[in-house]
Design an enzyme around this catalytic site. Structure first.
Site, short mmCIF file in Angstrom:
data_model
loop_
_atom_site.label_atom_id
_atom_site.label_comp_id
_atom_site.label_asym_id
_atom_site.label_seq_id
_atom_site.Cartn_x
_atom_site.Cartn_y
_atom_site.Cartn_z
CG LEU A 1 -2.05 -1.10 1.12
CD1 LEU A 1 -3.07 -0.86 2.23
CD2 LEU A 1 -2.88 -1.17 -0.12
CB SER B 1 5.41 0.52 -12.51
OG SER B 1 4.26 1.12 -12.11
CG ASP C 1 6.74 -2.48 -23.46
OD1 ASP C 1 6.91 -1.90 -22.60
OD2 ASP C 1 5.92 -1.99 -24.58
CD GLU C 2 9.06 1.47 -19.66
OE1 GLU C 2 9.92 2.14 -19.51
OE2 GLU C 2 7.71 1.66 -19.52
CE LYS D 1 8.93 -5.30 -13.99
NZ LYS D 1 8.35 -6.21 -12.65
CG ASN E 1 2.88 1.91 -22.13
OD1 ASN E 1 3.66 1.37 -22.34
ND2 ASN E 1 2.75 3.26 -22.18
CE LYS F 1 3.18 4.71 -14.20
NZ LYS F 1 2.87 3.38 -14.57
NE ARG G 1 6.55 4.75 -24.26
CZ ARG G 1 7.40 5.18 -24.95
NH1 ARG G 1 7.56 5.15 -26.25
NH2 ARG G 1 8.45 6.15 -24.17
#
Length: 352
Positions: free
Chosen positions: A34, A84, A134-135, A163, A188, A198, A223
């Site tokens: 949290l 993230s 995917d980054e 990651k 994304n 975001k 993206r």
């Protein structure tokens, strides 16, 4: 039969928990620290549901993780928990190293100790499903083919590097110790319960408030967009039938430039919630590009389709319409998630 989900109060994790329990009576043990992006209100519809066991805690807490696994004896661990946000990783990379690398290591070791003691069918059936991005593959040029599972790793931000490191750990624990793992790298995500830092939710909430819509650089960063419930169905497919030790890319087949995303959101808001002051596009404001901003991501999702029969159910047109509608229909959720700390972050990140 139980699964353990980490990060199940965050955006993708909470959507996965809700989606899982809509289609299954198999209980979920949900471990989430949290932090600012973890919101238990996302799971309000599960209050009192005995199938959902929520535990507030950190994946880096070795004793807690071991206790939960030994107590609930899950047949699978689905690992979403991660820091993230690229911008936040640039300002404070230490948290990303701790959660994404140390946290994944802690989970892998706890899972290995548990799996080693299992016998027979229980041992054969156990899975550790690592959810990644995917980054980790870096950036594509305009004419490059989309990322496949065999692309080399070339992370360009502290977030993607952390990651990538976690992906390597998962792979190593499979090849060294035999831990039965699968990894998914997604494009994304967008949809309900997305924290408004975001791109898509930020544009929606800022537009409705009459605030500037900040677009990095020239807005031509591309993206591949994946509706979050499609991501959830892809994870279920891989968890059920993915080959051990394999990676599966999950994408939406929706390459869009950021500025086109912003203009699409504006057009939908013009239709659904017209502003008497004029078209929402008037609020678009170009801001200085962020350091190391990757130019293009695109996912080749043919492997998961070929091996497991998965394809996204939503087009971008259907998914973005559902997303804008959800934010319009849930103003109380938006208001409560916009804490003072959140506003201070936006002021810091997008200040002139």
């Amino acid at each position: 039969m139980t699964i353990l989900v980490t990060g199940g109060a965050g955006f993708i994790g909470s959507n996965f928990v809700l989606d899982w329990l809509r289609g299954s009576d198999e209980p979920v043990v949900n471990l989430d620290a949290l932090t600012y992006a973890g919101n238990p209100e996302n799971l309000a519809s599960l209050q009192g549901d005995p199938r959902h066991i929520f535990v507030q805690g950190d994946i880096c807490d070795r004793l807690l993780v071991a206790q939960l696994i030994n107590q609930h004896k899950p047949r699978a661990i689905v690992h979403f928990a991660a820091e993230s946000h690229v911008d936040r990783s640039i300002h404070g990379p230490g948290t990303f190293i701790k959660t994404n690398i140390d946290g994944t290591f802690t989970l892998l070791e706890a899972a290995r100790a548990y799996w080693t003691e299992l016998q027979g069918e229980a041992k054969a059936a156990f899975r550790f499903h690592h959810v990644s991005t995917d980054e980790v593959y870096g950036s594509l040029k305009a004419d490059d083919p989309p990322f496949s599972e065999t692309n080399p790793y070339e992370p360009n931000s502290p977030y993607s590097a952390s990651k990538a490191a976690s992906d390597h750990l998962v792979r190593a624990w499979h090849h060294t110790y035999g831990l039965p793992v699968v990894t998914t790298n997604c494009s994304n995500n967008y949809g309900p319960y997305h924290f408004p830092e975001k791109l898509i939710p930020l544009m929606i909430v800022n537009a409705l408030a009459g605030k500037p819509l900040p677009v990095y650089g020239d807005g031509q960063q591309i993206r591949d967009w994946l509706y979050v419930t499609d991501h959830c169905s892809g994870i279920r497919a891989v968890l059920a039938g993915g080959r051990l030790g394999e990676t599966y890319n999950i994408g939406g087949w929706n390459e869009k430039a950021n500025i086109d995303i912003v203009k699409t959101v504006c057009a939908l808001l013009d239709e659904m919630r017209p502003d008497p002051a004029g078209k929402y596009e008037r609020l678009i404001t170009y801001v200085k590009d962020r350091p190391g901003h990757d130019r293009r991501y695109a996912i080749d999702a043919r492997k998961i389709e070929r091996e497991l029969g998965w394809r996204p159910a939503e087009t971008f047109d259907t998914g973005i319409r559902k997303t804008v509608r959800w934010y319009l229909d849930n103003p109380d959720w938006v208001a409560r998630v916009q804490s003072g700390a959140y506003r201070e972050w936006l002021d810091k990140q997008y200040a002139k």
